[in-house]
Design a protein around this motif. Structure first.
Motif, PDB file in Angstrom:
ATOM      1  N   VAL A 117      40.011  52.650  46.132  1.00  0.00           N
ATOM      2  CA  VAL A 117      40.972  51.302  46.427  1.00  0.00           C
ATOM      3  C   VAL A 117      41.115  50.591  45.082  1.00  0.00           C
ATOM      4  CG1 VAL A 117      40.828  49.020  47.288  1.00  0.00           C
ATOM      5  CG2 VAL A 117      40.082  50.704  48.709  1.00  0.00           C
ATOM      6  N   LEU A 118      40.474  50.436  44.082  1.00  0.00           N
ATOM      7  CA  LEU A 118      40.308  49.782  42.948  1.00  0.00           C
ATOM      8  C   LEU A 118      41.298  50.555  41.950  1.00  0.00           C
ATOM      9  CD1 LEU A 118      36.648  48.469  42.054  1.00  0.00           C
ATOM     10  CD2 LEU A 118      38.893  47.183  42.703  1.00  0.00           C
ATOM     11  N   GLU A 119      41.321  51.959  42.101  1.00  0.00           N
ATOM     12  CA  GLU A 119      42.248  52.819  41.192  1.00  0.00           C
ATOM     13  C   GLU A 119      43.540  52.738  41.777  1.00  0.00           C
ATOM     14  OE1 GLU A 119      41.554  57.269  39.737  1.00  0.00           O
ATOM     15  OE2 GLU A 119      41.987  57.241  41.943  1.00  0.00           O
ATOM     16  N   ASP A 120      43.828  52.380  43.053  1.00  0.00           N
ATOM     17  CA  ASP A 120      45.128  52.202  43.576  1.00  0.00           C
ATOM     18  C   ASP A 120      45.884  50.749  43.208  1.00  0.00           C
ATOM     19  OD1 ASP A 120      45.200  54.884  44.489  1.00  0.00           O
ATOM     20  OD2 ASP A 120      44.903  54.111  46.462  1.00  0.00           O
ATOM     21  N   HIS A 121      45.057  49.995  42.732  1.00  0.00           N
ATOM     22  CA  HIS A 121      45.288  48.443  42.432  1.00  0.00           C
ATOM     23  C   HIS A 121      45.817  48.486  41.116  1.00  0.00           C
ATOM     24  CE1 HIS A 121      45.101  44.094  41.720  1.00  0.00           C
ATOM     25  NE2 HIS A 121      45.246  44.141  43.028  1.00  0.00           N
ATOM     26  N   PRO A 122      47.115  47.662  40.974  1.00  0.00           N
ATOM     27  CA  PRO A 122      47.781  47.664  39.650  1.00  0.00           C
ATOM     28  C   PRO A 122      47.020  46.827  38.464  1.00  0.00           C
ATOM     29  CG  PRO A 122      48.958  46.256  41.177  1.00  0.00           C
ATOM     30  CD  PRO A 122      48.022  47.050  42.090  1.00  0.00           C
ATOM     31  N   GLY A 123      45.998  46.158  38.974  1.00  0.00           N
ATOM     32  CA  GLY A 123      45.227  45.202  38.131  1.00  0.00           C
ATOM     33  C   GLY A 123      44.082  46.028  37.550  1.00  0.00           C
ATOM     34  N   LEU A 167      40.731  44.817  47.709  1.00  0.00           N
ATOM     35  CA  LEU A 167      40.012  45.106  49.066  1.00  0.00           C
ATOM     36  C   LEU A 167      40.686  44.444  50.297  1.00  0.00           C
ATOM     37  CD1 LEU A 167      36.377  44.312  47.874  1.00  0.00           C
ATOM     38  CD2 LEU A 167      37.471  46.477  48.021  1.00  0.00           C
ATOM     39  N   LEU A 168      41.389  43.304  50.168  1.00  0.00           N
ATOM     40  CA  LEU A 168      42.007  42.779  51.394  1.00  0.00           C
ATOM     41  C   LEU A 168      43.123  43.620  51.829  1.00  0.00           C
ATOM     42  CD1 LEU A 168      41.490  38.882  50.998  1.00  0.00           C
ATOM     43  CD2 LEU A 168      40.072  40.640  52.440  1.00  0.00           C
ATOM     44  N   ALA A 169      43.706  44.327  50.826  1.00  0.00           N
ATOM     45  CA  ALA A 169      44.865  45.091  51.184  1.00  0.00           C
ATOM     46  C   ALA A 169      44.590  46.361  51.706  1.00  0.00           C
ATOM     47  CB  ALA A 169      45.707  45.315  49.919  1.00  0.00           C
ATOM     48  N   HIS A 170      43.370  46.712  51.967  1.00  0.00           N
ATOM     49  CA  HIS A 170      42.781  48.008  52.545  1.00  0.00           C
ATOM     50  C   HIS A 170      42.455  47.811  54.052  1.00  0.00           C
ATOM     51  CE1 HIS A 170      40.734  51.595  53.410  1.00  0.00           C
ATOM     52  NE2 HIS A 170      41.378  52.333  52.324  1.00  0.00           N
ATOM     53  N   ASP A 202      40.717  37.379  41.269  1.00  0.00           N
ATOM     54  CA  ASP A 202      42.156  37.813  40.942  1.00  0.00           C
ATOM     55  C   ASP A 202      42.409  39.062  41.145  1.00  0.00           C
ATOM     56  OD1 ASP A 202      42.378  35.018  40.279  1.00  0.00           O
ATOM     57  OD2 ASP A 202      42.277  35.236  38.285  1.00  0.00           O
ATOM     58  N   VAL A 203      41.574  39.923  41.141  1.00  0.00           N
ATOM     59  CA  VAL A 203      41.625  41.585  41.218  1.00  0.00           C
ATOM     60  C   VAL A 203      41.094  42.124  42.284  1.00  0.00           C
ATOM     61  CG1 VAL A 203      41.446  43.764  39.780  1.00  0.00           C
ATOM     62  CG2 VAL A 203      41.951  41.694  38.459  1.00  0.00           C
ATOM     63  N   VAL A 204      39.569  42.178  42.245  1.00  0.00           N
ATOM     64  CA  VAL A 204      38.711  42.711  43.230  1.00  0.00           C
ATOM     65  C   VAL A 204      38.927  42.326  44.623  1.00  0.00           C
ATOM     66  CG1 VAL A 204      36.694  43.758  43.999  1.00  0.00           C
ATOM     67  CG2 VAL A 204      36.960  43.395  41.477  1.00  0.00           C
ATOM     68  N   VAL A 205      39.081  41.235  45.045  1.00  0.00           N
ATOM     69  CA  VAL A 205      39.214  40.488  46.239  1.00  0.00           C
ATOM     70  C   VAL A 205      40.781  40.763  46.839  1.00  0.00           C
ATOM     71  CG1 VAL A 205      39.289  38.665  47.952  1.00  0.00           C
ATOM     72  CG2 VAL A 205      37.496  38.803  46.176  1.00  0.00           C
ATOM     73  N   PRO A 206      41.866  40.795  46.228  1.00  0.00           N
ATOM     74  CA  PRO A 206      43.128  41.187  46.584  1.00  0.00           C
ATOM     75  C   PRO A 206      43.004  42.674  46.893  1.00  0.00           C
ATOM     76  CG  PRO A 206      43.199  39.947  44.938  1.00  0.00           C
ATOM     77  CD  PRO A 206      41.882  39.950  45.016  1.00  0.00           C
TER      78      PRO A 206
END
Length: 116
Positions: free
Chosen positions: A11-17, A82-85, A76-80
Motif C-alpha cells: 500500500v505504501l509503495e503504491d502511494h505517490p508520497g 491506508l484509507l484508500a485501500h 499526511d502520507v500514511v493515513v491517506p
C-alpha cells in the motif's frame, strides 16, 4: 503479522508520497522514504502481548495529537494511503503512533520513528 507487513508495504509503495519501501524483515518492520527522510513503521504488541487485537478490545482514547515530523508523515502520507485501500476501515494517528482498524474488525498499533 508477516502478511499484514507485506500488505502495508504494498500500500505504501503504491502511494505517490512514498518511495524506497521495504519490509525490513525484523518483526515485520517497514522502512520507507517520505518527506525527504527515511522512516520505520514498527508493529507494537497490545496489552495482551499480541499485535492483533480483537474488536472488543478497543484502543485507549488518544490524547490530543502531538505535532512533529513523525506526526506529519503519519497524518499526511500514511493515513491517506491506508484509507484508500479496502482492507482498512480506519487509521488514526496520535503523535508517532498509528492505530489501524482492519475491515475484519481487528486493530493494531504501529510506531513511526526515523530510520537509523
Amino acid at each position: 503479522m508477516d502478511e499484514e507487513a507485506v500488505r502495508l508495504a504494498d500500500v505504501l509503495e503504491d502511494h505517490p508520497g512514498t518511495s524506497d519501501v521495504t519490509d525490513a524483515d525484523t518483526r515485520g518492520d517497514i522502512v520507507f522514504t517520505a518527506a525527504g527522510h527515511s522512516w520505520v513503521l514498527d508493529f507494537q504488541a497490545g496489552p495482551d502481548g499480541e499485535v492483533f487485537q480483537n474488536p472488543t478490545d478497543a484502543p485507549a482514547p488518544a490524547p490530543a495529537p502531538a505535532d512533529g515530523p513523525a506526526a506529519a508523515v503519519l497524518r499526511d502520507v500514511v493515513v491517506p494511503a491506508l484509507l484508500a485501500h479496502s482492507a482498512y476501515r480506519a487509521a488514526t494517528a496520535d503523535g508517532d503512533t498509528l492505530t489501524v482498524h482492519l475491515a475484519t474488525g481487528r486493530h493494531y498499533a504501529l510506531t513511526l520513528t526515523p530510520a537509523a
